[in-house]
Design a protein around this motif. Sequence first.
Motif, PDB file in Angstrom:
ATOM      1  N   GLN A  80     -44.869 -30.273  26.612  1.00 18.72           N
ATOM      2  CA  GLN A  80     -44.363 -29.132  27.356  1.00 18.72           C
ATOM      3  C   GLN A  80     -43.181 -28.467  26.685  1.00 18.72           C
ATOM      4  OE1 GLN A  80     -43.421 -30.690  31.188  1.00 18.72           O
ATOM      5  NE2 GLN A  80     -45.476 -30.399  31.972  1.00 18.72           N
ATOM      6  N   VAL A  81     -42.342 -29.273  26.066  1.00 16.53           N
ATOM      7  CA  VAL A  81     -41.152 -28.759  25.399  1.00 16.53           C
ATOM      8  C   VAL A  81     -41.061 -29.386  24.016  1.00 16.53           C
ATOM      9  CG1 VAL A  81     -38.654 -28.522  25.465  1.00 16.53           C
ATOM     10  CG2 VAL A  81     -39.965 -28.530  27.611  1.00 16.53           C
ATOM     11  N   GLN A  82     -40.967 -28.550  23.017  1.00 16.99           N
ATOM     12  CA  GLN A  82     -40.771 -29.028  21.641  1.00 16.99           C
ATOM     13  C   GLN A  82     -39.432 -28.520  21.128  1.00 16.99           C
ATOM     14  OE1 GLN A  82     -44.348 -27.757  19.541  1.00 16.99           O
ATOM     15  NE2 GLN A  82     -45.174 -29.835  19.756  1.00 16.99           N
ATOM     16  N   LEU A  83     -38.702 -29.413  20.489  1.00 17.25           N
ATOM     17  CA  LEU A  83     -37.365 -29.093  20.001  1.00 17.25           C
ATOM     18  C   LEU A  83     -37.314 -29.344  18.501  1.00 17.25           C
ATOM     19  CD1 LEU A  83     -35.366 -31.038  22.756  1.00 17.25           C
ATOM     20  CD2 LEU A  83     -36.103 -28.657  22.819  1.00 17.25           C
ATOM     21  N   ILE A  84     -36.816 -28.387  17.769  1.00 15.58           N
ATOM     22  CA  ILE A  84     -36.704 -28.534  16.317  1.00 15.58           C
ATOM     23  C   ILE A  84     -35.297 -28.166  15.888  1.00 15.58           C
ATOM     24  CG2 ILE A  84     -37.572 -27.816  14.070  1.00 15.58           C
ATOM     25  CD1 ILE A  84     -40.239 -27.212  15.388  1.00 15.58           C
ATOM     26  N   GLU A  85     -34.568 -29.157  15.361  1.00 18.90           N
ATOM     27  CA  GLU A  85     -33.205 -28.942  14.893  1.00 18.90           C
ATOM     28  C   GLU A  85     -33.196 -28.479  13.444  1.00 18.90           C
ATOM     29  OE1 GLU A  85     -33.063 -32.770  17.464  1.00 18.90           O
ATOM     30  OE2 GLU A  85     -34.338 -31.876  15.945  1.00 18.90           O
ATOM     31  N   SER A  86     -32.160 -27.759  13.097  1.00 17.01           N
ATOM     32  CA  SER A  86     -31.945 -27.333  11.709  1.00 17.01           C
ATOM     33  C   SER A  86     -30.456 -27.104  11.505  1.00 17.01           C
ATOM     34  CB  SER A  86     -32.733 -26.058  11.398  1.00 17.01           C
ATOM     35  OG  SER A  86     -32.297 -24.995  12.228  1.00 17.01           O
ATOM     36  N   GLY A  87     -30.069 -26.967  10.245  1.00 14.54           N
ATOM     37  CA  GLY A  87     -28.695 -26.620   9.926  1.00 14.54           C
ATOM     38  C   GLY A  87     -27.834 -27.750   9.424  1.00 14.54           C
ATOM     39  N   GLY A  88     -28.373 -28.965   9.412  1.00 17.76           N
ATOM     40  CA  GLY A  88     -27.590 -30.079   8.905  1.00 17.76           C
ATOM     41  C   GLY A  88     -27.388 -29.987   7.403  1.00 17.76           C
ATOM     42  N   GLY A  89     -26.528 -30.864   6.887  1.00 16.29           N
ATOM     43  CA  GLY A  89     -26.289 -30.871   5.452  1.00 16.29           C
ATOM     44  C   GLY A  89     -25.087 -31.700   5.097  1.00 16.29           C
ATOM     45  N   LEU A  90     -24.652 -31.548   3.838  1.00 16.57           N
ATOM     46  CA  LEU A  90     -23.495 -32.264   3.313  1.00 16.57           C
ATOM     47  C   LEU A  90     -22.322 -31.294   3.250  1.00 16.57           C
ATOM     48  CD1 LEU A  90     -22.162 -34.687   1.867  1.00 16.57           C
ATOM     49  CD2 LEU A  90     -23.122 -33.785  -0.270  1.00 16.57           C
ATOM     50  N   VAL A  91     -21.190 -31.722   3.796  1.00 14.71           N
ATOM     51  CA  VAL A  91     -20.006 -30.868   3.822  1.00 14.71           C
ATOM     52  C   VAL A  91     -18.775 -31.733   3.616  1.00 14.71           C
ATOM     53  CG1 VAL A  91     -19.768 -31.033   6.342  1.00 14.71           C
ATOM     54  CG2 VAL A  91     -18.844 -29.037   5.130  1.00 14.71           C
ATOM     55  N   GLN A  92     -17.738 -31.148   3.059  1.00 14.72           N
ATOM     56  CA  GLN A  92     -16.490 -31.881   2.872  1.00 14.72           C
ATOM     57  C   GLN A  92     -15.705 -31.935   4.178  1.00 14.72           C
ATOM     58  OE1 GLN A  92     -14.459 -29.976  -0.444  1.00 14.72           O
ATOM     59  NE2 GLN A  92     -15.278 -31.518  -1.853  1.00 14.72           N
ATOM     60  N   TYR A 106     -32.344 -37.316  29.802  1.00 15.72           N
ATOM     61  CA  TYR A 106     -32.980 -36.221  29.075  1.00 15.72           C
ATOM     62  C   TYR A 106     -34.453 -36.560  28.847  1.00 15.72           C
ATOM     63  CZ  TYR A 106     -28.379 -34.228  28.383  1.00 15.72           C
ATOM     64  OH  TYR A 106     -27.132 -33.673  28.593  1.00 15.72           O
ATOM     65  N   ASP A 107     -35.283 -35.542  28.992  1.00 13.63           N
ATOM     66  CA  ASP A 107     -36.721 -35.759  28.953  1.00 13.63           C
ATOM     67  C   ASP A 107     -37.349 -35.477  27.590  1.00 13.63           C
ATOM     68  OD1 ASP A 107     -36.338 -34.007  31.947  1.00 13.63           O
ATOM     69  OD2 ASP A 107     -36.823 -36.154  31.865  1.00 13.63           O
ATOM     70  N   TYR A 108     -36.757 -34.585  26.828  1.00 15.87           N
ATOM     71  CA  TYR A 108     -37.355 -34.139  25.570  1.00 15.87           C
ATOM     72  C   TYR A 108     -36.305 -34.207  24.464  1.00 15.87           C
ATOM     73  CZ  TYR A 108     -40.532 -32.197  29.037  1.00 15.87           C
ATOM     74  OH  TYR A 108     -41.375 -32.051  30.108  1.00 15.87           O
ATOM     75  N   TRP A 109     -36.777 -34.588  23.275  1.00 16.76           N
ATOM     76  CA  TRP A 109     -35.875 -34.775  22.141  1.00 16.76           C
ATOM     77  C   TRP A 109     -36.473 -34.165  20.885  1.00 16.76           C
ATOM     78  CZ3 TRP A 109     -31.147 -37.308  22.433  1.00 16.76           C
ATOM     79  CH2 TRP A 109     -30.867 -37.927  23.653  1.00 16.76           C
ATOM     80  N   GLY A 110     -35.577 -33.664  20.034  1.00 17.32           N
ATOM     81  CA  GLY A 110     -35.998 -33.229  18.716  1.00 17.32           C
ATOM     82  C   GLY A 110     -36.023 -34.393  17.744  1.00 17.32           C
ATOM     83  N   GLN A 111     -36.368 -34.087  16.510  1.00 18.85           N
ATOM     84  CA  GLN A 111     -36.493 -35.129  15.488  1.00 18.85           C
ATOM     85  C   GLN A 111     -35.165 -35.420  14.788  1.00 18.85           C
ATOM     86  OE1 GLN A 111     -37.091 -31.988  14.887  1.00 18.85           O
ATOM     87  NE2 GLN A 111     -36.050 -31.633  12.945  1.00 18.85           N
ATOM     88  N   GLY A 112     -34.187 -34.565  14.980  1.00 16.48           N
ATOM     89  CA  GLY A 112     -32.862 -34.795  14.429  1.00 16.48           C
ATOM     90  C   GLY A 112     -32.613 -34.071  13.120  1.00 16.48           C
ATOM     91  N   THR A 113     -31.343 -33.818  12.840  1.00 14.21           N
ATOM     92  CA  THR A 113     -30.923 -33.228  11.579  1.00 14.21           C
ATOM     93  C   THR A 113     -29.685 -33.980  11.087  1.00 14.21           C
ATOM     94  OG1 THR A 113     -30.370 -31.151  10.437  1.00 14.21           O
ATOM     95  CG2 THR A 113     -29.481 -31.431  12.660  1.00 14.21           C
ATOM     96  N   GLN A 114     -29.679 -34.303   9.804  1.00 12.67           N
ATOM     97  CA  GLN A 114     -28.617 -35.136   9.237  1.00 12.67           C
ATOM     98  C   GLN A 114     -27.380 -34.297   8.919  1.00 12.67           C
ATOM     99  OE1 GLN A 114     -28.605 -38.669   8.359  1.00 12.67           O
ATOM    100  NE2 GLN A 114     -26.413 -38.194   8.128  1.00 12.67           N
ATOM    101  N   VAL A 115     -26.239 -34.794   9.374  1.00 15.27           N
ATOM    102  CA  VAL A 115     -24.942 -34.225   9.012  1.00 15.27           C
ATOM    103  C   VAL A 115     -24.156 -35.297   8.279  1.00 15.27           C
ATOM    104  CG1 VAL A 115     -22.739 -33.379   9.881  1.00 15.27           C
ATOM    105  CG2 VAL A 115     -24.879 -32.588  10.919  1.00 15.27           C
ATOM    106  N   THR A 116     -23.713 -34.979   7.068  1.00 10.37           N
ATOM    107  CA  THR A 116     -22.936 -35.910   6.271  1.00 10.37           C
ATOM    108  C   THR A 116     -21.629 -35.241   5.882  1.00 10.37           C
ATOM    109  OG1 THR A 116     -24.951 -36.913   5.389  1.00 10.37           O
ATOM    110  CG2 THR A 116     -22.888 -37.376   4.229  1.00 10.37           C
ATOM    111  N   VAL A 117     -20.524 -35.894   6.217  1.00 14.26           N
ATOM    112  CA  VAL A 117     -19.198 -35.360   5.917  1.00 14.26           C
ATOM    113  C   VAL A 117     -18.521 -36.279   4.908  1.00 14.26           C
ATOM    114  CG1 VAL A 117     -17.009 -34.577   6.873  1.00 14.26           C
ATOM    115  CG2 VAL A 117     -19.086 -34.461   8.265  1.00 14.26           C
ATOM    116  N   SER A 118     -18.206 -35.735   3.756  1.00 15.26           N
ATOM    117  CA  SER A 118     -17.569 -36.527   2.707  1.00 15.26           C
ATOM    118  C   SER A 118     -16.043 -36.407   2.803  1.00 15.26           C
ATOM    119  CB  SER A 118     -18.041 -36.064   1.335  1.00 15.26           C
ATOM    120  OG  SER A 118     -17.651 -34.723   1.114  1.00 15.26           O
ATOM    121  N   SER A 119     -15.379 -37.468   2.404  1.00 14.69           N
ATOM    122  CA  SER A 119     -13.904 -37.467   2.488  1.00 14.69           C
ATOM    123  C   SER A 119     -13.275 -36.941   1.218  1.00 14.69           C
ATOM    124  CB  SER A 119     -13.417 -38.888   2.763  1.00 14.69           C
ATOM    125  OG  SER A 119     -13.869 -39.754   1.760  1.00 14.69           O
TER     126      SER A 119
END
Length: 127
Positions: A1-13, A114-127
């Motif tokens: 009934q509900v599909q969720l798609i995340e985007s926008g993750g990445g590597l950032v300082q 929560y009933d519906y979930w996306g697959q996730g997007t990776q966020v990596t923060v470097s020091s």
Amino acid sequence: QVQLIESGGGLVQAGGSLRLSCAVSLASGRTFSRYGMGWFRQAPGKEREFVAAITQIGISTYYSDSVKGRFTISRDNAKNTLTLQLNSLKPEDTAIYYCAAREYGSRWSRSDEYDYWGQGTQVTVSS
């Protein structure tokens, strides 16, 4: 009934910013505005934790103490999208970020409401 798609993750300082999006696809007859939305995250070896939530038409927002003042949740009900703006990122923000949807519930921070979930997007923060 509900599909969720995340985007926008990445590597950032550390100190940088990212903008995560969640595109929501609905079954015929369903409207995005009937769903409360949340963001959760899960770091390696840790349990999934609440990040932020927003009510059905965006009147109220909720944040975990760890992200309050740095992250902003928003939604566009005309475009069926949910957004999480991440500012002043820290290495401890590194995780997979998930968007989630629910029709009913009382506790925004509880993942089991929560009933519906996306697959996730990776966020990596470097020091």
